[in-house]
Design an enzyme around this catalytic site. Structure first.
Site, PDB file in Angstrom:
ATOM      1  N   HIS A  74      -5.800  -0.793  11.748  1.00 48.14           N
ATOM      2  CA  HIS A  74      -5.271  -1.429  10.547  1.00 48.14           C
ATOM      3  C   HIS A  74      -6.254  -2.505  10.105  1.00 48.14           C
ATOM      4  CE1 HIS A  74      -2.360  -2.514   7.599  1.00 48.14           C
ATOM      5  NE2 HIS A  74      -1.985  -3.645   8.159  1.00 48.14           N
ATOM      6  N   GLN A 125       0.812  -1.214   0.000  1.00 50.52           N
ATOM      7  CA  GLN A 125       0.000   0.000   0.000  1.00 50.52           C
ATOM      8  C   GLN A 125       0.844   1.263   0.000  1.00 50.52           C
ATOM      9  OE1 GLN A 125      -1.583  -0.910   4.092  1.00 50.52           O
ATOM     10  NE2 GLN A 125      -1.358   1.297   4.373  1.00 50.52           N
ATOM     11  N   CYS A 181      -5.106   0.538   3.557  1.00 53.29           N
ATOM     12  CA  CYS A 181      -5.197  -0.886   3.886  1.00 53.29           C
ATOM     13  C   CYS A 181      -6.635  -1.377   3.810  1.00 53.29           C
ATOM     14  CB  CYS A 181      -4.607  -1.163   5.252  1.00 53.29           C
ATOM     15  SG  CYS A 181      -5.702  -0.759   6.599  1.00 53.29           S
ATOM     16  N   ASN A 204      -1.200  -9.245   4.761  1.00 54.19           N
ATOM     17  CA  ASN A 204      -1.005  -7.822   5.005  1.00 54.19           C
ATOM     18  C   ASN A 204      -0.815  -7.077   3.686  1.00 54.19           C
ATOM     19  OD1 ASN A 204      -0.743  -5.487   6.491  1.00 54.19           O
ATOM     20  ND2 ASN A 204       1.046  -6.143   7.646  1.00 54.19           N
TER      21      ASN A 204
END
Length: 377
Positions: free
Chosen positions: A320, A168, A174, A341
Site C-alpha cells: 500500500h 480510491q 493508491c 490515506n
C-alpha cells in the site's frame, strides 16, 4: 420465563421505532426477516445502527438476501470492534468505517494483494490492489544528510497545504493518490498558494510506467509527470474509480523537475524529508483486520480480534502507499507519523491515520523502507 417475555416485548416495542428510522420498504422487509431469524432487542438495536451506517456511507444492496448477509457481517465486525476497544491493550481505537460490511478477506481482495515472485530489473515490485511500489534511483534534489535542527513536530495540514483525504474505491490506485497528494502539497509549499486538486485519473489512464487499477511503482508516477510535461487539474480529468482505457490530454498545471528517494530504513532521514514537504511511502496494510477498522489514536501494529491479541500483527512486505504529512508526539510521549490515506474521509480520522514512530529499522509496517517525494519545477 418472565425475562424472556420481557425481552420479546422489548424487541416488539423497539421494532416500530427502527422501522420509522429506516423509512423504506426494503428496510421493513429486512426488519421482518431479522425477527424471523430470532433477533432480540440487542439485535434490533444493532439493526438500527446498521441502517444509520448505510445512510452515512451511501450504501445500498441489490437484493434483500445480500442486505441481510451484509448486516450479519456488520454485526460480527461491530461485536469484534467493541470487544477490541474494551480489551484496552491496543494504543488506538476501532470504529465504523466504509468497510464495516466487509469480511477481512473481502477487504484484502479489494484493497491488498500479494508479492510477485520475481523482482524487476531495477528494483523490487510489489503488486497490490492498493498499489505496487518500485524502488530505483532518485532524480533531482539532494539526499538528506543534515539530520540536525529537526523540528520536534510538524503537521502540514495546519499550514493549509494538504488537500482532504480522497477515496480510491475498488481500483488499486493508491500509488496515484499518494503521488498526487505529495505533488499538491509540494506545489502549495513552493508557490505559497492553496494546493491544487490534481488528477489521479490522468495517472491511472495515461501513466505507461504503471498499471492503472492493478498497481504502480513508487517514483514512476513522478517520472511520467516529468515526461508528460506536467499533470492536470482534477476537475478537468475527474476520478472515476477504474481505468477508462483512453488517455485524454489537458493542459498541465503542475510540473516537476525531478523526484528524490529518501535513504531507506532510516526514520531520521524520513523525518528530515517530511519536515520539508509531504512524502509518499510504502507500507504493509491490512494484514490484520484491525487496520481495516482503524478509527483514531496511534496505530502500533497490535491487534485484538475475535478474542485473540497479537502484539506485532503488522508485517513489513509493502502492499500500500500513503503520503506522510507530518510527525510529532502525544502528551504521553508516544511518537507518531501522520499518514494521508486514500480510503475516504469515513475511515480513520477524516481519512488520516497516526502511525507509531521509532519502530524497528524498517519503520512500522515497513513505512521507512521506500519513500519518495517530488521536486516542483
Amino acid at each position: 420465563m418472565a425475562a424472556m417475555r420481557f425481552s420479546s416485548s422489548m424487541a416488539l416495542a423497539l421494532l416500530p421505532l427502527l422501522l420509522l428510522a429506516a423509512v423504506s420498504i426494503p428496510s421493513l422487509a429486512l426488519a421482518s426477516d431479522a425477527l424471523d431469524h430470532g433477533l432480540d432487542g440487542e439485535g434490533l438495536l444493532m439493526l438500527g445502527r446498521f441502517h444509520r451506517w448505510m445512510t452515512a456511507h451511501g450504501r445500498s444492496y441489490a437484493t434483500m438476501e445480500e442486505k441481510l448477509h451484509r448486516f450479519r457481517i456488520y454485526r460480527s465486525n461491530m461485536e469484534s470492534i467493541e470487544a477490541a476497544n474494551k480489551d484496552g491493550r491496543m494504543s488506538y481505537q476501532l470504529g465504523e468505517t466504509p468497510f464495516t460490511d466487509l469480511t477481512h478477506e473481502e477487504f484484502k481482495a479489494m484493497y491488498v494483494s500479494g508479492r510477485l515472485s520475481s523482482p524487476e530489473p531495477e528494483g523490487e515490485m510489489i503488486t497490490t490492489r492498493a498499489g505496487p511500489v518500485h524502488e530505483g534511483s532518485g532524480h533531482g534534489g539532494e539526499e538528506h544528510t543534515n539530520l540536525t535542527a529537526l523540528p520536534a513536530s510538524i503537521d502540514w495540514r495546519m499550514t493549509g497545504v494538504v488537500t482532504p483525504a480522497k477515496q480510491q474505491g475498488g481500483c488499486g490506485s493508491c500509488w496515484a493518490f499518494a503521488s498526487v497528494a505529495t505533488m499538491e502539497s509540494a506545489q502549495a509549499i513552493r508557490t505559497g498558494t492553496t494546493p491544487p486538486l490534481l488528477s489521479e485519473q490522468q495517472l491511472v489512464d495515461c501513466d505507461g510506467y504503471d498499471m492503472g487499477c492493478n498497481g504502480g511503482f513508487i517514483g514512476n508516477a513522478f517520472q511520467w509527470v516529468m515526461q508528460n510535461g506536467g499533470i492536470t487539474w482534477a476537475p478537468w480529468y475527474p476520478y472515476i474509480g477504474w481505468s477508462s482505457g483512453q488517455c485524454r490530454r489537458f493542459n498541465p498545471i503542475v510540473r516537476l523537475r525531478g523526484y528524490q528517494f529518501v535513504a531507506p530504513n532510516n526514520e531520521v532521514a524520513l523525518m528530515q524529508a517530511v519536515a520539508q514537504q509531504p512524502v509518499a511511502v510504502t507500507m504493509e496494510a491490512a494484514l490484520d483486520p484491525c487496520f481495516q477498522h482503524y478509527y483514531n489514536g496511534v496505530y502500533d501494529g497490535s491487534c485484538s480480534w475475535s478474542g485473540v491479541y497479537i502484539g506485532g500483527a503488522c508485517g513489513t512486505a509493502p502492499n500500500h502507499m500513503i503520503a506522510l504529512v507530518g510527525y510529532g508526539a502525544k502528551p504521553d510521549g508516544t511518537m507518531y507519523w501522520i499518514g494521508k490515506n486514500s480510503w475516504g474521509q469515513g475511515w480513520g480520522e477524516n481519512g488520516f491515520v497516526y502511525l507509531h514512530r521509532r519502530s524497528p529499522t524498517t519503520g512500522l509496517c515497513g513505512l521507512a523502507q521506500s519513500a519518495c517525494y517530488p521536486i516542483i519545477l
